[in-house]
Design a protein around this motif. Structure first.
Motif, PDB file in Angstrom:
ATOM      1  N   ALA A  24       2.046  11.241   4.995  1.00 33.21           N
ATOM      2  CA  ALA A  24       2.782   9.987   5.042  1.00 33.21           C
ATOM      3  C   ALA A  24       2.579   9.249   6.358  1.00 33.21           C
ATOM      4  N   GLN A  25       2.872   7.959   6.300  1.00 31.91           N
ATOM      5  CA  GLN A  25       2.701   7.093   7.464  1.00 31.91           C
ATOM      6  C   GLN A  25       3.627   7.539   8.599  1.00 31.91           C
ATOM      7  N   SER A  26       4.833   7.932   8.239  1.00 30.25           N
ATOM      8  CA  SER A  26       5.750   8.377   9.262  1.00 30.25           C
ATOM      9  C   SER A  26       5.993   9.875   9.117  1.00 30.25           C
TER      10      SER A  26
ATOM     11  N   LYS B 144       0.813  -1.216   0.000  1.00 33.64           N
ATOM     12  CA  LYS B 144       0.000   0.000   0.000  1.00 33.64           C
ATOM     13  C   LYS B 144       0.849   1.269   0.000  1.00 33.64           C
ATOM     14  N   SER B 145       1.802   1.335   0.928  1.00 31.37           N
ATOM     15  CA  SER B 145       2.638   2.543   1.000  1.00 31.37           C
ATOM     16  C   SER B 145       3.508   2.672  -0.244  1.00 31.37           C
ATOM     17  N   THR B 146       3.986   1.535  -0.729  1.00 31.06           N
ATOM     18  CA  THR B 146       4.813   1.557  -1.944  1.00 31.06           C
ATOM     19  C   THR B 146       4.036   2.173  -3.103  1.00 31.06           C
TER      20      THR B 146
ATOM     21  N   ALA C 178      -3.245   9.791   1.377  1.00 33.81           N
ATOM     22  CA  ALA C 178      -3.188   9.758   2.838  1.00 33.81           C
ATOM     23  C   ALA C 178      -2.852   8.342   3.287  1.00 33.81           C
ATOM     24  N   ASP C 179      -1.653   8.182   3.844  1.00 28.20           N
ATOM     25  CA  ASP C 179      -1.197   6.865   4.276  1.00 28.20           C
ATOM     26  C   ASP C 179      -1.355   6.763   5.793  1.00 28.20           C
ATOM     27  N   GLU C 180      -2.353   6.047   6.240  1.00 25.90           N
ATOM     28  CA  GLU C 180      -2.666   5.960   7.670  1.00 25.90           C
ATOM     29  C   GLU C 180      -2.686   7.366   8.266  1.00 25.90           C
TER      30      GLU C 180
HETATM   31 MG    MG Z   1       2.438   1.176   4.742  1.00 23.64          MG
END
Ligand code: MG
Ligand code: ATP
Length: 331
Positions: free
Chosen positions: A95-97, A46-48, A176-178
Motif C-alpha cells: 500500500a501507498q501508506s 488509482k489507489s481507489t 503495488a501502490d507506489e
Molecule cells: Mg493513490
C-alpha cells in the motif's frame, strides 16, 4: 490465462457533498504473469481501484457497479471469510501508506508469521521462520529487527516490511501502490528487480501504480492511463511511451521526465482535473485538451483501437497531424 478482469467498475465515496465518483466505468484485464502499470495525475482514482480489488475500501467507499473477476471469482461480492483466505496468499497489496497497513500492536515478525500460519497451518515454525528471514534479507532489513514494532521502524523500513509481507506467500496477484516511493533510488531498483524475480519464479501478475515512468518502462508489459476516474488510454508500454494517441497521454509524456535524459525539465499539463463529485459530460479531459471541440464536450468519447492501443478520444485521427509535431519538437 486471464488473472484479473475488471469490467465497467464504479467505485464511489459518500461525502457530505454527495458521491465522489473516484472510479467511473473502468474495464481492463491482467493476464497471468503480466505486469500492468497504472499511471495518471494525483486524485484520478488509482489507489481507489487497487483498494476495491483487494477489498480494503474505507467505510464511506463502495462499489456502485461492475465486476472484478479474479481467477474466475467475482471479488465484488465475496464473503469476508473468502476474502481473508485470498488476502496475502493469492492477492497481496503493497500500500501507498505502509503505516496504515501494518498493525501497531504486533511486532513485524508476529504479523508475518500470523499471515503464514493462517494460510499454511501445516507449515512448521522452522520453515516459516526461514521464509521470514529470507524475505528480510531480500528487502534489505536486518533480521534482528523482526521483533520491532512498526513504530520503531522508519518510513522506508516499514515499506520494506510490507513488501516482505506482500511477497512471503508468493501470491498470484500483487497490487503495488507506489511501492518504492519511501525508498532511495538504489534500494528502489534492487527491490523492484527482486519483486520481478519472485514474480517470474511463481508466474504471478502485478499491477503497479506509480508516478515514476522509469519504473513503468522497466517493469511493465502494459500501461493503463487513467484520467478523472476513467481510462483514457491503454496498451503495451512501448506504444504508450513511444506513440500514444490520447492527447492526455501525449501531455503526460512531455510532462514525464525523459526516460533516457534524466535531467530534462518537468513540463506539466496546464489546468486541473475536474471535480469528481460532478464530472462534466463528454470527454473529461476536454477542458484541458488542445484538440477539444464542441463534440468533445457534448458526447462521450468513443473507444478507438490503433494497433494494440485502446484510446478513448474523438480526435485520435487528428493527433498525428496536429499534436505530434508539437509534442515531438518539445522533446
Ligand atoms: Mg493513490
Ligand atoms: P494519488 O496519486 O495522489 O495517490 P490516486 O489516483 O490514488 O491519487 P485516489 O486516492 O484513488 O487517487 O482518489 C480518487 C478520488 O477519490 C480523489 O478525488 C480523492 O479526493 C477521492 N477520495 C479518496 N479517498 C476518499 C475518501 N475516503 N472519501 C472521499 N473521497 C475520497
Amino acid at each position: 490465462m486471464t488473472m484479473l478482469e475488471v469490467e465497467d467498475l464504479e467505485v464511489y465515496y459518500d461525502t457530505e457533498r454527495g458521491a465522489v465518483k473516484a472510479v467511473d466505468g473502468v474495464s481492463f484485464r491482467i493476464e497471468e504473469g503480466e505486469n500492468v502499470g497504472v499511471v495518471g495525475e494525483s486524485g484520478c482514482g488509482k489507489s481507489t481501484l487497487a483498494k476495491a480489488i483487494i477489498g480494503i475500501l474505507p467505510k464511506n467507499g463502495y462499489i456502485n457497479g461492475g465486476s472484478i473477476y479474479f481467477d474466475g471469482e467475482d471479488l465484488t461480492d465475496l464473503p469476508e471469510k473468502r476474502r481473508r483466505e485470498l488476502r496475502w496468499d493469492e492477492i497481496s497489496m503493497i500500500a501507498q501508506s505502509a503505516m496504515n497497513a501494518l498493525d501497531p500492536v504486533y511486532t513485524i515478525r508476529e504479523q508475518i508469521l500470523e499471515a503464514i500460519e493462517a494460510h499454511h497451518p501445516k507449515m512448521g515454525r522452522t520453515e516459516s521462520q526461514e521464509r521470514i528471514d529470507e524475505m528480510f534479507d531480500l528487502v534489505g532489513l536486518d533480521r534482528e529487527r523482526q521483533t520491532d514494532y512498526p513504530h520503531q521502524f522508519s518510513g522506508g523500513m516499514r515499506q520494506r516490511a510490507m513488501i516482505a509481507m506482500a511477497l512471503v506467500l508468493e501470491p498470484s496477484l500483487i497490487l503495488a501502490d507506489e511501492p518504492t516511493t519511501a525508498l532511495d533510488v538504489i534500494m528502489q531498483d534492487q527491490i523492484l528487480k527482486r519483486i520481478n524475480g519472485i514474480q517470474q519464479e511463481v508466474n504471478s501478475s502485478m499491477m503497479v501504480i506509480t508516478h515514476d515512468v522509469a519504473v513503468v518502462a522497466e517493469t511493465c508489459d502494459r500501461v493503463v492511463v487513467m484520467y478523472a476516474g476513467e481510462i483514457a488510454e491503454e496498451g503495451p508500454s512501448e506504444a504508450i511511451f513511444q506513440r500514444p494517441y490520447h492527447p492526455y497521454t501525449i501531455g503526460l509524456k512531455s510532462a514525464f521526465p525523459n526516460i533516457q535524459r534524466s535531467n530534462q525539465d518537468l513540463v506539466s499539463i496546464g489546468g486541473h482535473p475536474p471535480d469528481l463529485h460532478d464530472p462534466p459530460t463528454g470527454c473529461r479531459f476536454a477542458e484541458r485538451c488542445p484538440l477539444a471541440t464542441r463534440q468533445c464536450v457534448e458526447e462521450d468519447p468513443p473507444e478507438v483501437e490503433t494497433g494494440d492501443l485502446r484510446s478513448y478520444c474523438h480526435h485520435v485521427d487528428d493527433v498525428d497531424s496536429q499534436l505530434r509535431p508539437v509534442a515531438d519538437s518539445a522533446e
